[in-house]
Design an enzyme around this catalytic site. Sequence first.
Site, PDB file in Angstrom:
ATOM      1  N   SER A   1     -21.033  19.128  36.880  1.00 27.58           N
ATOM      2  CA  SER A   1     -22.256  18.532  36.334  1.00 27.58           C
ATOM      3  C   SER A   1     -23.471  18.870  37.184  1.00 27.58           C
ATOM      4  O   SER A   1     -23.365  19.150  38.382  1.00 27.58           O
ATOM      5  CB  SER A   1     -22.108  17.014  36.249  1.00 27.58           C
ATOM      6  OG  SER A   1     -21.011  16.664  35.445  1.00 27.58           O
TER       7      SER A   1
HETATM    8  N1  SAH Z   1     -16.883  15.263  37.244  1.00 24.94           N
HETATM    9  C1  SAH Z   1     -17.124  16.692  37.174  1.00 24.94           C
HETATM   10  C2  SAH Z   1     -17.510  17.118  35.789  1.00 24.94           C
HETATM   11  C3  SAH Z   1     -16.330  17.630  35.058  1.00 24.94           C
HETATM   12  S1  SAH Z   1     -16.646  18.181  33.416  1.00 24.94           S
HETATM   13  C4  SAH Z   1     -18.148  17.064  38.223  1.00 24.94           C
HETATM   14  O1  SAH Z   1     -18.068  16.559  39.289  1.00 24.94           O
HETATM   15  O2  SAH Z   1     -18.989  17.905  38.009  1.00 24.94           O
HETATM   16  C5  SAH Z   1     -15.775  16.974  32.512  1.00 24.94           C
HETATM   17  C6  SAH Z   1     -14.290  16.940  32.693  1.00 24.94           C
HETATM   18  O3  SAH Z   1     -13.789  15.937  31.832  1.00 24.94           O
HETATM   19  C7  SAH Z   1     -13.544  18.225  32.307  1.00 24.94           C
HETATM   20  O4  SAH Z   1     -12.857  18.694  33.419  1.00 24.94           O
HETATM   21  C8  SAH Z   1     -12.615  17.786  31.186  1.00 24.94           C
HETATM   22  O5  SAH Z   1     -11.360  18.428  31.214  1.00 24.94           O
HETATM   23  C9  SAH Z   1     -12.479  16.308  31.488  1.00 24.94           C
HETATM   24  N2  SAH Z   1     -12.012  15.488  30.377  1.00 24.94           N
HETATM   25  C10 SAH Z   1     -12.347  15.529  29.062  1.00 24.94           C
HETATM   26  N3  SAH Z   1     -11.664  14.602  28.368  1.00 24.94           N
HETATM   27  C11 SAH Z   1     -10.884  13.933  29.281  1.00 24.94           C
HETATM   28  C12 SAH Z   1      -9.935  12.879  29.189  1.00 24.94           C
HETATM   29  N4  SAH Z   1      -9.624  12.290  28.026  1.00 24.94           N
HETATM   30  N5  SAH Z   1      -9.330  12.466  30.325  1.00 24.94           N
HETATM   31  C13 SAH Z   1      -9.598  13.039  31.523  1.00 24.94           C
HETATM   32  N6  SAH Z   1     -10.469  14.051  31.665  1.00 24.94           N
HETATM   33  C14 SAH Z   1     -11.107  14.498  30.557  1.00 24.94           C
END
Ligand code: SAH
Length: 284
Positions: free
Chosen positions: A133
Amino acid sequence: MSEKRSQFPLPLSSVTGGSTRKPAAPAPVATPQTATQNARQNSQVQPRGGAAASVPGTTRPAQPQQTVVRSDLAATEAPRRAMAARAARQGVKDPQVLAALEIVPRHMFVEPGMLAQAYVDISLPIGHNQTISQPYIVARMIELLKGSNQPLRRVLEIGTGCGYQAAVLSCVAQEVYSIERIKPLHELAKANLRPLRIANLRLQYGDGMLGLPQVAPFDGIILAAAGLEVPRALLEQMAIGAHLVAPVGAQVQHLQRITRKGKAEWTSETLEACHFVPLRPGIA
Ligand code: SAH
């Protein structure tokens, strides 16, 4: 900086010595597979295990044999400070959140080919069609999550991705749990976080839409992926008075902050527009 550091539970100051896992200068190639390759390489590092008690069903990033040399951190201190200052100019006010942005080495969470952009205020690919993010939105959401709830005790993050936001959260909350549904990203986050030796963070591979009932209630829940609505299970796992912050929507998304007012009462605020990857059910 040193006084700021001492107010956190996160001992990032202990990141010293050893060999460099990622170069300070940008490496030439990044492919969608790089994140997975990093995870594979790092999973070959033998963990030393940790002292903190583990919670059933969760895993803690193990301690490293390889760590990052201090010069990496020193070399990135100025861009990190600039990143935090930019978030402050964009309206983030919470000093603890801004200090956390200054502390957490974002360059350790991006693909080697993206190092030059690690402290630019943008999201970046981490493989598997997912992204790390944008720093501003990480700070903004954590500030909203805290609200006036001080201190933030137990927090749940849905969507660990590469683990960056989880590390930032671990600076502002006493206990952080983070769930990821894509196994190679769960492994990548473990590998990225291992050198930081964060004692108050637990990672879980699973479907975050179900929450973590064995650990609930949470004083805060944060979603890093956008659904059309917030899953009911997560609302039920909020403590009374807790906030949940999530991007909600499909093409058009807004940040939503939900507050649990009572056993069966929640209020909701719709805030700024945002853009996140989709929240998906099940595991992959
Ligand atoms: N927190 C991260 C952003 C990750 S992007 C950062 O520090 O930048 C969002 C993430 O959410 C992805 O890796 C995706 O696989 C995950 N995601 C989507 N649906 C999900 C679910 N139901 N349970 C767990 N993770 C999920």
